[in-house]
Design a protein around this motif. Structure first.
Motif, PDB file in Angstrom:
ATOM      1  N   CYS A 143      15.382  15.609 -11.233  1.00  0.00           N
ATOM      2  CA  CYS A 143      15.976  13.672 -11.103  1.00  0.00           C
ATOM      3  C   CYS A 143      15.444  13.852  -9.795  1.00  0.00           C
ATOM      4  O   CYS A 143      15.858  12.032  -9.147  1.00  0.00           O
ATOM      5  N   ALA A 144      16.244  14.518  -8.817  1.00  0.00           N
ATOM      6  CA  ALA A 144      16.116  13.646  -7.877  1.00  0.00           C
ATOM      7  C   ALA A 144      14.112  13.500  -7.055  1.00  0.00           C
ATOM      8  O   ALA A 144      14.249  12.161  -6.495  1.00  0.00           O
ATOM      9  N   ILE A 145      13.632  14.376  -8.074  1.00  0.00           N
ATOM     10  CA  ILE A 145      12.490  14.142  -7.650  1.00  0.00           C
ATOM     11  C   ILE A 145      11.790  12.372  -8.107  1.00  0.00           C
ATOM     12  O   ILE A 145      11.378  11.682  -8.134  1.00  0.00           O
ATOM     13  N   LEU A 146      12.247  12.717  -9.436  1.00  0.00           N
ATOM     14  CA  LEU A 146      11.558  11.689 -10.750  1.00  0.00           C
ATOM     15  C   LEU A 146      12.195   9.702 -10.030  1.00  0.00           C
ATOM     16  O   LEU A 146      11.476   9.433 -10.375  1.00  0.00           O
ATOM     17  N   SER A 147      13.637  10.510  -9.279  1.00  0.00           N
ATOM     18  CA  SER A 147      14.144   8.665  -8.432  1.00  0.00           C
ATOM     19  C   SER A 147      13.022   8.253  -7.713  1.00  0.00           C
ATOM     20  O   SER A 147      12.935   6.990  -7.469  1.00  0.00           O
ATOM     21  N   LYS A 148      11.777   9.171  -7.380  1.00  0.00           N
ATOM     22  CA  LYS A 148      11.215   8.237  -6.420  1.00  0.00           C
ATOM     23  C   LYS A 148       9.671   7.935  -7.316  1.00  0.00           C
ATOM     24  O   LYS A 148       9.018   7.411  -6.567  1.00  0.00           O
ATOM     25  N   ALA A 149      10.172   8.464  -8.094  1.00  0.00           N
ATOM     26  CA  ALA A 149       8.455   8.584  -9.128  1.00  0.00           C
ATOM     27  C   ALA A 149       8.520   6.631  -9.224  1.00  0.00           C
ATOM     28  O   ALA A 149       9.067   5.454  -9.318  1.00  0.00           O
ATOM     29  N   ASP A 150       7.667   5.896  -9.775  1.00  0.00           N
ATOM     30  CA  ASP A 150       6.917   5.130  -9.931  1.00  0.00           C
ATOM     31  C   ASP A 150       7.385   4.613 -11.564  1.00  0.00           C
ATOM     32  O   ASP A 150       7.070   3.967 -12.116  1.00  0.00           O
ATOM     33  N   LEU A 151       6.522   5.941 -12.483  1.00  0.00           N
ATOM     34  CA  LEU A 151       6.634   5.699 -13.876  1.00  0.00           C
ATOM     35  C   LEU A 151       6.968   7.502 -14.165  1.00  0.00           C
ATOM     36  O   LEU A 151       6.311   8.389 -14.085  1.00  0.00           O
ATOM     37  N   PHE A 152       8.619   7.003 -15.276  1.00  0.00           N
ATOM     38  CA  PHE A 152       8.439   8.497 -16.371  1.00  0.00           C
ATOM     39  C   PHE A 152       7.949   8.535 -17.231  1.00  0.00           C
ATOM     40  O   PHE A 152       7.421   7.203 -18.632  1.00  0.00           O
ATOM     41  N   ILE A 153       6.917   9.503 -17.553  1.00  0.00           N
ATOM     42  CA  ILE A 153       6.244   9.497 -19.437  1.00  0.00           C
ATOM     43  C   ILE A 153       6.480  11.211 -19.747  1.00  0.00           C
ATOM     44  O   ILE A 153       6.514  12.434 -19.205  1.00  0.00           O
ATOM     45  N   GLY A 154       6.760  10.552 -21.051  1.00  0.00           N
ATOM     46  CA  GLY A 154       7.800  12.367 -22.190  1.00  0.00           C
ATOM     47  C   GLY A 154       7.833  12.356 -23.237  1.00  0.00           C
ATOM     48  O   GLY A 154       7.986  10.919 -23.729  1.00  0.00           O
ATOM     49  N   THR A 155       8.263  13.328 -24.050  1.00  0.00           N
ATOM     50  CA  THR A 155       8.925  12.593 -25.132  1.00  0.00           C
ATOM     51  C   THR A 155      10.733  12.009 -24.597  1.00  0.00           C
ATOM     52  O   THR A 155      10.543  13.041 -23.807  1.00  0.00           O
ATOM     53  N   GLU A 156      11.200  12.135 -26.227  1.00  0.00           N
ATOM     54  CA  GLU A 156      12.409  11.858 -26.290  1.00  0.00           C
ATOM     55  C   GLU A 156      13.510  13.281 -25.785  1.00  0.00           C
ATOM     56  O   GLU A 156      13.208  14.268 -26.579  1.00  0.00           O
ATOM     57  N   GLY A 157      14.165  13.193 -24.596  1.00  0.00           N
ATOM     58  CA  GLY A 157      14.502  14.177 -24.048  1.00  0.00           C
ATOM     59  C   GLY A 157      15.871  14.232 -23.114  1.00  0.00           C
ATOM     60  O   GLY A 157      15.701  12.500 -22.189  1.00  0.00           O
ATOM     61  N   GLY A 158      15.221  15.774 -22.646  1.00  0.00           N
ATOM     62  CA  GLY A 158      16.911  15.795 -20.552  1.00  0.00           C
ATOM     63  C   GLY A 158      16.007  13.778 -19.712  1.00  0.00           C
ATOM     64  O   GLY A 158      16.458  13.677 -19.079  1.00  0.00           O
ATOM     65  N   LEU A 159      15.306  14.449 -19.581  1.00  0.00           N
ATOM     66  CA  LEU A 159      14.145  13.124 -18.116  1.00  0.00           C
ATOM     67  C   LEU A 159      13.921  12.533 -18.774  1.00  0.00           C
ATOM     68  O   LEU A 159      14.393  11.273 -18.075  1.00  0.00           O
TER      69      LEU A 159
END
Length: 230
Positions: A143-159
């Motif tokens: 999650c800490a790494i994700l906080s720096k990203a420009d976009l998230f892509i994935g399926t419905e779930g925790g992330l």
């Protein structure tokens, strides 16, 4: 709940005048209706439930870890960075939530010259090619790494819930298993196939869910990525 000053341990409740109990735990989820007759066959969704985005409070160690990762990436390239999650949690009905690892690889292959893709993984999870992979870190570090990203892509779930808590744009695949009105967020691009059998919630491998996933194409995902990241 770590580092959240609004959360107390159960043994502390007598020290506070106003305590709100969070009635949400395994086998007692507010987004489900527990029906004995169909419990072994499917998840029955509580269609009146609507997820609210949470908050994540990182420790200084977690922030430093994420900053170090991103600084190393940014030194080499100024491209936008997409956090991708191609895997789904292994539990009953998980195949009905799986868009397909190969399709995620096609997305990365087509866009790898334009964007940097980053994946966090653990244990024996599959790793995408042409991505920066950070393996065997815990969920909070992801999650800490994700906080720096420009976009998230994935399926419905925790992330995807983490992306919402971090106010990140996202392309989230729901297929026909569960409705984004229940566990989705309005500021994400939620891809859902709304037919007569959706959201089916089947705990067994389901032809309906496979058909729904097949209707969501690689080109559609790429189009949405380019729209959101622009």
């Amino acid at each position: 709940y770590e580092n959240n000053e609004s959360i107390i341990n159960a043994n502390q409740y007598k020290s506070f005048k106003n305590v709100h109990w969070i009635d949400n735990y395994p086998h007692h989820r507010p987004y489900r209706i527990y029906e004995k007759e169909t419990h072994h066959l499917k998840y029955t969704w509580n269609k009146s439930y609507k997820a609210k985005k949470g908050k994540i409070f990182f420790s200084e160690k977690e922030k430093k870890f994420a900053n170090n990762v991103w600084n190393k990436i940014k030194v080499k390239s100024k491209k936008k960075i997409i956090h991708v999650e191609p895997n789904v949690k292994i539990k009953k009905g998980y195949k009905n939530r799986d868009w397909g690892f190969n399709k995620w690889q096609f997305v990365v292959d087509k866009l790898s010259e334009k964007y940097i893709f980053l994946q966090t993984s653990h244990s024996k999870q599959k790793k995408l090619k042409k991505t920066i992979n950070i393996h065997n870190i815990n969920f909070r570090s992801s999650c800490a790494i994700l906080s720096k990203a420009d976009l998230f892509i994935g399926t419905e779930g925790g992330l995807h819930h983490a992306a919402a808590a971090l106010n990140k744009k996202a392309v989230v695949i729901f297929g026909g298993f569960i409705h984004p009105n229940i566990t989705g967020y309005s500021f994400h691009k939620n891809l859902y196939i709304d037919d007569l059998n959706s959201p089916c919630g089947s705990k067994h491998e389901c032809k309906h869910c496979k058909n729904c996933m097949d209707l969501i194409t690689v080109d559609e995902i790429i189009t949405e990525i380019n729209k959101l990241i622009k």
